[in-house]
Design a protein around this motif. Structure first.
Motif, PDB file in Angstrom:
ATOM      1  N   ASN A   1       0.826  -1.197   0.000  1.00  0.00           N
ATOM      2  CA  ASN A   1       0.000   0.000   0.000  1.00  0.00           C
ATOM      3  C   ASN A   1       0.866   1.255   0.000  1.00  0.00           C
ATOM      4  O   ASN A   1       1.308   1.724   1.041  1.00  0.00           O
ATOM      5  CB  ASN A   1      -0.915  -0.018   1.225  1.00  0.00           C
ATOM      6  N   PHE A   2       1.076   1.807  -1.186  1.00  0.00           N
ATOM      7  CA  PHE A   2       1.885   3.012  -1.288  1.00  0.00           C
ATOM      8  C   PHE A   2       1.181   4.237  -0.716  1.00  0.00           C
ATOM      9  O   PHE A   2       1.803   5.262  -0.494  1.00  0.00           O
ATOM     10  CB  PHE A   2       2.274   3.276  -2.748  1.00  0.00           C
ATOM     11  N   ALA A   3      -0.126   4.133  -0.500  1.00  0.00           N
ATOM     12  CA  ALA A   3      -0.862   5.278   0.046  1.00  0.00           C
ATOM     13  C   ALA A   3      -0.790   5.317   1.566  1.00  0.00           C
ATOM     14  O   ALA A   3      -1.421   6.165   2.189  1.00  0.00           O
ATOM     15  CB  ALA A   3      -2.314   5.222  -0.426  1.00  0.00           C
ATOM     16  N   HIS A   4      -0.020   4.404   2.163  1.00  0.00           N
ATOM     17  CA  HIS A   4       0.001   4.315   3.621  1.00  0.00           C
ATOM     18  C   HIS A   4       0.421   5.634   4.281  1.00  0.00           C
ATOM     19  O   HIS A   4      -0.207   6.082   5.234  1.00  0.00           O
ATOM     20  CB  HIS A   4       0.954   3.188   4.036  1.00  0.00           C
ATOM     21  N   GLY A   5       1.480   6.232   3.765  1.00  0.00           N
ATOM     22  CA  GLY A   5       1.978   7.477   4.356  1.00  0.00           C
ATOM     23  C   GLY A   5       0.980   8.614   4.191  1.00  0.00           C
ATOM     24  O   GLY A   5       0.739   9.395   5.116  1.00  0.00           O
ATOM     25  N   ALA A   6       0.363   8.673   3.016  1.00  0.00           N
ATOM     26  CA  ALA A   6      -0.612   9.725   2.758  1.00  0.00           C
ATOM     27  C   ALA A   6      -1.811   9.586   3.686  1.00  0.00           C
ATOM     28  O   ALA A   6      -2.367  10.587   4.164  1.00  0.00           O
ATOM     29  CB  ALA A   6      -1.063   9.676   1.297  1.00  0.00           C
ATOM     30  N   LEU A   7      -2.189   8.349   3.952  1.00  0.00           N
ATOM     31  CA  LEU A   7      -3.341   8.131   4.831  1.00  0.00           C
ATOM     32  C   LEU A   7      -2.996   8.443   6.291  1.00  0.00           C
ATOM     33  O   LEU A   7      -3.829   8.953   7.033  1.00  0.00           O
ATOM     34  CB  LEU A   7      -3.845   6.692   4.687  1.00  0.00           C
ATOM     35  N   LEU A   8      -1.746   8.177   6.670  1.00  0.00           N
ATOM     36  CA  LEU A   8      -1.304   8.578   8.012  1.00  0.00           C
ATOM     37  C   LEU A   8      -1.412  10.099   8.140  1.00  0.00           C
ATOM     38  O   LEU A   8      -1.875  10.630   9.156  1.00  0.00           O
ATOM     39  CB  LEU A   8       0.137   8.127   8.258  1.00  0.00           C
ATOM     40  N   MET A   9      -1.005  10.788   7.074  1.00  0.00           N
ATOM     41  CA  MET A   9      -1.060  12.244   7.067  1.00  0.00           C
ATOM     42  C   MET A   9      -2.511  12.721   7.247  1.00  0.00           C
ATOM     43  O   MET A   9      -2.788  13.631   8.016  1.00  0.00           O
ATOM     44  CB  MET A   9      -0.454  12.742   5.746  1.00  0.00           C
TER      45      MET A   9
ATOM     46  N   SER B   1       3.430  14.731  20.291  1.00  0.00           N
ATOM     47  CA  SER B   1       4.877  14.934  20.355  1.00  0.00           C
ATOM     48  C   SER B   1       5.475  15.132  18.967  1.00  0.00           C
ATOM     49  O   SER B   1       6.671  15.027  18.786  1.00  0.00           O
ATOM     50  CB  SER B   1       5.543  13.730  21.037  1.00  0.00           C
ATOM     51  N   TYR B   2       4.621  15.399  17.979  1.00  0.00           N
ATOM     52  CA  TYR B   2       5.130  15.477  16.614  1.00  0.00           C
ATOM     53  C   TYR B   2       4.467  16.628  15.881  1.00  0.00           C
ATOM     54  O   TYR B   2       3.902  17.522  16.506  1.00  0.00           O
ATOM     55  CB  TYR B   2       4.862  14.134  15.912  1.00  0.00           C
ATOM     56  N   TYR B   3       4.497  16.611  14.580  1.00  0.00           N
ATOM     57  CA  TYR B   3       3.892  17.697  13.811  1.00  0.00           C
ATOM     58  C   TYR B   3       3.140  17.081  12.644  1.00  0.00           C
ATOM     59  O   TYR B   3       3.188  15.871  12.409  1.00  0.00           O
ATOM     60  CB  TYR B   3       4.974  18.631  13.289  1.00  0.00           C
ATOM     61  N   VAL B   4       2.429  17.919  11.905  1.00  0.00           N
ATOM     62  CA  VAL B   4       1.803  17.434  10.685  1.00  0.00           C
ATOM     63  C   VAL B   4       2.070  18.415   9.547  1.00  0.00           C
ATOM     64  O   VAL B   4       2.082  19.626   9.746  1.00  0.00           O
ATOM     65  CB  VAL B   4       0.281  17.202  10.873  1.00  0.00           C
TER      66      VAL B   4
ATOM     67  N   GLN C   1       3.705  16.385   3.748  1.00  0.00           N
ATOM     68  CA  GLN C   1       4.698  15.361   3.397  1.00  0.00           C
ATOM     69  C   GLN C   1       5.097  14.501   4.583  1.00  0.00           C
ATOM     70  O   GLN C   1       6.045  13.720   4.501  1.00  0.00           O
ATOM     71  CB  GLN C   1       5.973  16.008   2.813  1.00  0.00           C
ATOM     72  N   VAL C   2       4.380  14.643   5.695  1.00  0.00           N
ATOM     73  CA  VAL C   2       4.830  13.988   6.925  1.00  0.00           C
ATOM     74  C   VAL C   2       4.887  12.464   6.786  1.00  0.00           C
ATOM     75  O   VAL C   2       5.688  11.797   7.445  1.00  0.00           O
ATOM     76  CB  VAL C   2       3.932  14.393   8.112  1.00  0.00           C
TER      77      VAL C   2
END
Lengths: 290, 234
Positions: free
Chosen positions: A39-47, A213-216, A219-220
């Motif tokens: 699933n290449f969309a995994h990062g985009a969906l996390l975002m 503890s992070y940011y959004v 491109q995160v």
């Protein structure tokens, strides 16, 4: 050789980060293990999950941990709909198509968010953002400790779901034996979509645990997804336990790399491991298990 | 119980079933015989909804079921134990059996589980073992047991004796007979003509996508054509 007073906090920090990586990787490995798609969309969906947590907090004052009750179910629904509505339809059952569809999805989602949210890096402010907990003489940010515990609780819930419920058994059955699954009356399209939904719901949990503890930013997801792929390969494609252990290892390696080589080279160890695993143990630490 | 009329189906443009007529009465064992590649497995797969029929009707308990989904057909109690077993290799024996009642018979799962391991004591010994580690015979038993968990009204057994040692084949046929004497209606799809005829009430012989011969098993046994083509007798 730095003394323990530096080493221990570094390792603990790595473990907390690693648990979150593991959570992202769990979703990825679940989807790979059952649907055999990367699933290449995994990062985009996390975002998307992170933005959901962000806006719930900024617009409605919802605490990120309260969002745990809201965002994962929404992400589950989004995952279910994406799989049934787009990925299956556009993929026509061919792996290379599905690969391209998820890649396309990620490009569309990321550019839409660039357009809508701009490329600003956003953070939220919570009363506990800067609180620390002392563990083994090391001071760790409270949100990271919560994230660590939360990641394991989520993995535990997922484990119970997969091993104790009919849905979980159906998911595992379908992963290896599609025809047998059909013949016991498992609705394969539904169960595929449920698996995808669950994988994406993991991202929803990760988003809630991560944001304090992070940011959004649009491109995160990139950094996470690359690491998650490494974890899935390290742990063994489709292995849950592998993803957990792999996540922790990668977290610690990254933290120690940062300690010894400096922040900017911290991730080099991850990719050295990635290459070594591919050369010497391509099935991963716990390969061939679902 | 089952009434199939002029059933046609195939893959792509290739017609495999060229108009099949077949019927099964409640409580019978009916054997569907024929050598490799005549369309027996295609036929079972059309019955269970894995393959779409092109034309013709399938009536099950008086209701037309052709073209329904696999799930809808399982719901009605027509259970297909496929050729090649298709058990879930990564799941334990117990989980395999439990999934047999994924859609049908779920309420009586615990009771049916006891019933199935009564019939197949060897599965009980292997309860926690992954199905992929079982021997061929055990996997076949598991596949049948999984089918039984759905409380079948008609059980299709596709090549249950394939790949088993002669001793096990004997055991398998005894078992099929036992299931039948407990009241289960069975469609036995087999290449093993002699042994199938012994336990079947009636038989249909398929050739090239058509039913070539049919009748009461004991009568069919004496048919000169059957003797010549299938039993190698003069």
């Amino acid at each position: 050789m730095p003394d323990l007073a530096i080493l221990i906090p570094s390792v603990l920090n790595g473990l907390t980060t690693g648990a979150l990586y593991a959570l992202v990787a769990l979703g990825l490995t679940l989807i790979y293990g059952v649907l055999h798609i990367i699933n290449f969309a995994h990062g985009a969906l996390l975002m998307i999950g992170l933005y959901a947590v962000y806006f719930l907090n900024v617009q409605f004052g919802v605490d990120p941990y309260v969002s745990l009750l809201i965002v994962p179910p929404l992400m589950f629904a989004l995952g279910y709909a994406l799989q049934r509505g787009i990925i299956t339809r556009a993929g026509h059952g061919r792996d290379e198509n599905i690969l391209l569809v998820t890649l396309g999805l990620s490009i569309v989602i990321e550019n839409l968010s660039l357009f809508v949210f701009k490329s600003d890096t956003r953070v939220i402010d919570t009363p506990y953002s800067f609180e620390v907990v002392e563990i083994l003489g090391a001071f760790l940010p409270l949100p990271k400790v919560i994230a660590f515990v939360g990641a394991f609780v989520t993995a535990g819930i997922l484990w119970v779901l997969m091993s104790r419920t009919d849905l979980g058994k159906a998911i595992r059955a379908l992963a290896k034996e599609r025809k047998g699954a059909k013949l016991v009356g498992i609705n394969t399209e539904h169960v595929y979509a449920m698996s995808f939904g669950l994988g994406i719901a993991c991202l929803g949990v990760a988003a809630c645990l991560l944001l304090p503890s992070y940011y959004v930013s649009p491109q995160v997801g990139h950094g996470f997804v690359l690491i998650a792929f490494t974890i899935v390969v390290l742990g063994g494609m489709g292995s849950f336990v592998g993803a957990l252990i792999g996540g922790l290892i990668i977290g610690v390696v990254e933290a120690l790399g940062g300690l010894f080589l400096g922040e900017s080279l911290g991730q080099i160890g991850i990719f050295v491991i990635f290459i070594l695993v591919l050369i010497f143990r391509p099935t991963g630490l716990l390969g061939h298990k679902v | 119980m089952l009434e199939v009329t002029s059933l046609r189906s195939g893959y792509g443009a290739v017609e495999v079933l060229r108009g099949i007529d077949l019927d099964i009465e409640a409580g019978e064992i009916v054997a569907l015989l024929g050598s490799n590649g005549v369309g027996k497995t295609t036929f079972s797969s059309v019955l269970s909804g894995l393959i779409r029929p092109w034309s013709g009707t399938i009536r099950f308990k008086g209701e037309e079921i052709q073209g329904l989904s696999e799930q809808a057909i399982v719901d009605r109690g027509l259970i297909h134990v496929p050729e090649g077993r298709h058990v879930f290799p990564n799941l334990s024996v117990r989980e395999n059996l439990e999934l047999g009642s994924y859609r049908r018979g779920r309420a009586n799962r615990a009771r049916n589980l006891d019933h199935v391991v009564d019939i197949f004591p060897r599965l009980k010994e292997r309860f926690a073992q992954k199905a992929g580690t079982l021997s061929g015979g055990e996997q076949q038993m598991l596949a049948i047991g999984r089918g039984m968990m759905a409380e079948p009204e008609l059980l299709i057994l596709d090549e249950p004796s394939i790949g088993l040692s002669p001793l096990l084949v004997e055991e398998m046929f005894d078992l099929i007979q036992r299931l039948n004497s407990d009241g289960l209606t069975i469609l036995l799809v087999e290449q093993n003509v002699l042994q199938s005829m012994e336990i079947a009430a009636r038989a249909f012989v398929m050739e090239n996508g058509e039913i070539r011969l049919s009748g009461v098993a004991s009568v069919l046994m004496d048919d000169p054509e059957l003797q010549r083509s299938y039993l190698g007798l003069a």
